[in-house]
Design a protein around this motif. Structure first.
Motif, short mmCIF file in Angstrom:
data_model
loop_
_atom_site.label_atom_id
_atom_site.label_comp_id
_atom_site.label_asym_id
_atom_site.label_seq_id
_atom_site.Cartn_x
_atom_site.Cartn_y
_atom_site.Cartn_z
N LEU A 43 -4.23 -3.26 -6.95
CA LEU A 43 -3.10 -3.65 -7.82
C LEU A 43 -3.10 -5.03 -8.37
N GLY A 44 -3.73 -5.80 -7.74
CA GLY A 44 -4.06 -7.35 -8.19
C GLY A 44 -2.58 -8.05 -7.94
N ARG A 45 -1.91 -7.68 -7.03
CA ARG A 45 -0.69 -8.25 -6.59
C ARG A 45 -0.33 -7.75 -5.11
N ARG A 46 0.80 -8.37 -4.56
CA ARG A 46 1.26 -7.98 -3.57
C ARG A 46 2.09 -6.68 -3.60
N ILE A 47 1.84 -5.79 -2.66
CA ILE A 47 2.69 -4.66 -2.58
C ILE A 47 4.31 -5.03 -2.26
N VAL A 48 5.01 -4.01 -2.62
CA VAL A 48 6.63 -4.27 -2.66
C VAL A 48 6.94 -2.88 -1.90
N ASN A 49 6.56 -1.96 -1.88
CA ASN A 49 7.04 -0.79 -1.26
C ASN A 49 5.88 0.02 -0.63
N VAL A 50 6.11 0.92 0.44
CA VAL A 50 5.51 1.67 1.08
C VAL A 50 6.23 3.32 1.37
N LEU A 51 5.62 4.12 1.07
CA LEU A 51 6.04 5.51 1.47
C LEU A 51 5.05 6.02 2.63
N ASP A 52 5.58 6.28 3.89
CA ASP A 52 4.83 6.64 4.93
C ASP A 52 5.23 8.09 5.34
N VAL A 53 4.17 8.97 5.08
CA VAL A 53 4.74 10.47 5.29
C VAL A 53 4.04 10.99 6.59
N ALA A 54 4.66 11.60 7.44
CA ALA A 54 4.39 12.31 8.59
C ALA A 54 4.31 10.92 9.60
N CYS A 55 5.36 10.11 9.43
CA CYS A 55 5.43 8.93 9.84
C CYS A 55 5.69 8.84 11.51
N GLY A 56 6.09 9.94 11.93
CA GLY A 56 6.27 9.90 13.54
C GLY A 56 7.41 9.15 13.70
N GLU A 57 7.52 7.94 14.59
CA GLU A 57 8.44 7.27 14.81
C GLU A 57 8.51 5.82 14.30
N GLY A 58 7.71 5.84 13.19
CA GLY A 58 7.71 4.75 11.96
C GLY A 58 7.08 3.73 12.62
N VAL A 59 5.96 3.75 13.34
CA VAL A 59 5.19 2.68 14.04
C VAL A 59 4.56 1.54 13.01
N TRP A 60 4.31 2.07 11.91
CA TRP A 60 3.56 1.23 10.73
C TRP A 60 4.67 0.14 10.09
N ARG A 61 5.95 0.51 10.33
CA ARG A 61 7.08 -0.29 9.80
C ARG A 61 6.78 -1.93 10.43
N GLY A 62 6.51 -2.12 11.63
CA GLY A 62 6.35 -3.51 12.17
C GLY A 62 5.50 -4.20 11.78
N PRO A 63 4.02 -3.67 11.86
CA PRO A 63 2.93 -4.44 11.33
C PRO A 63 3.23 -4.73 9.96
N LEU A 64 3.81 -3.76 8.84
CA LEU A 64 3.64 -3.84 7.62
C LEU A 64 4.83 -5.15 7.32
N ARG A 65 6.01 -5.10 8.08
CA ARG A 65 6.94 -6.17 7.98
C ARG A 65 6.46 -7.43 8.29
N ARG A 66 5.55 -7.61 9.32
CA ARG A 66 4.94 -8.92 9.81
C ARG A 66 4.13 -9.43 8.71
N LEU A 67 3.36 -8.61 7.98
CA LEU A 67 2.61 -8.96 6.94
C LEU A 67 3.43 -9.42 5.64
N ARG A 68 4.52 -8.39 5.14
CA ARG A 68 5.00 -8.38 4.13
C ARG A 68 6.48 -8.28 4.48
N PRO A 69 7.10 -9.33 4.54
CA PRO A 69 8.54 -9.35 5.43
C PRO A 69 9.45 -8.69 4.31
N ARG A 70 9.38 -8.78 3.26
CA ARG A 70 10.36 -8.09 2.12
C ARG A 70 9.86 -6.70 1.79
#
Length: 200
Positions: A43-70
């Motif tokens: 993309l050549g820039r920071r990501i601003v949004n994520v769609l997590d499909v078949a996300c289970g309990e949403g375990v990706w959310r925490g590590p994503l927020r630590r890398l990109r708090p917004r």
């Protein structure tokens, strides 16, 4: 088709019980970092949004927020237990993979994740969902899955052992181009990729 209940007992067994859990938190953090870095590279820039499909309990959310708090995170899963327990606190909604064939949102997504799920999805539903992913994808899709050529640990109930070339054909037909390490770009970024990056 094998019927499975994605209830609390399922997630306790495969994600928290040390006798069965196959992924550590450190491995998850590395996986998230890889997906984020790949998306931002193309993309050549920071990501601003994520769609997590078949996300289970949403375990990706925490590590994503630590890398990109917004980061704007949206998770979709077919488990009523997951949505009832974590829907409000983790922004999870009820949906099956095939629902992406018609489900649309107000925006495209810089990163779309579907980790460790596609090898359980029947062909017709998988095709519907892949078309939706390609249409909504602004950046990179991280589609982690295993094939008949692999020997994955973990839950084998309902695992569909397909050939790698089968998935590559379906991804190609949907407009998704492999760029390494379970990552795929969509039609919007095709012109930014060198030939050797997508060599089969």
């Amino acid at each position: 088709m094998v019927s499975k209940r994605y209830d609390r007992a399922y997630f306790d067994k495969w994600y928290r019980d040390p006798r069965h859990a196959v992924n550590s938190w450190h491995e998850l953090e590395r996986k998230v970092a890889l997906a984020v870095a790949t998306a931002e590279y193309y993309l050549g820039r920071r990501i601003v949004n994520v769609l997590d499909v078949a996300c289970g309990e949403g375990v990706w959310r925490g590590p994503l927020r630590r890398l990109r708090p917004r980061i704007d995170y949206l998770g979709l899963d077919s488990s009523e237990y997951v949505v009832a327990r974590y829907g409000r606190s983790r922004n999870l909604r009820l949906a099956r993979f095939g629902d992406l064939g018609h489900q649309r949102f107000d925006q495209g997504f810089d990163l779309i994740v579907c980790a460790d799920a596609l090898h359980y999805v029947r062909a017709a539903e998988l095709r519907r969902g892949l078309r939706g992913i390609a249409e909504m994808l602004d950046g990179v899709a991280f589609l982690e899955l295993f094939t008949a050529a692999d020997n994955p640990a973990g839950d084998r109930r309902g695992f569909i052992a397909r050939a790698p070339r089968w998935y590559l054909r379906e991804f190609r037909d949907a407009g998704l181009i492999p760029c390494g390490s379970h990552c795929y770009i969509g039609p919007r970024l095709e012109g930014r990729v060198a030939a050797l990056e997508t060599a089969r």
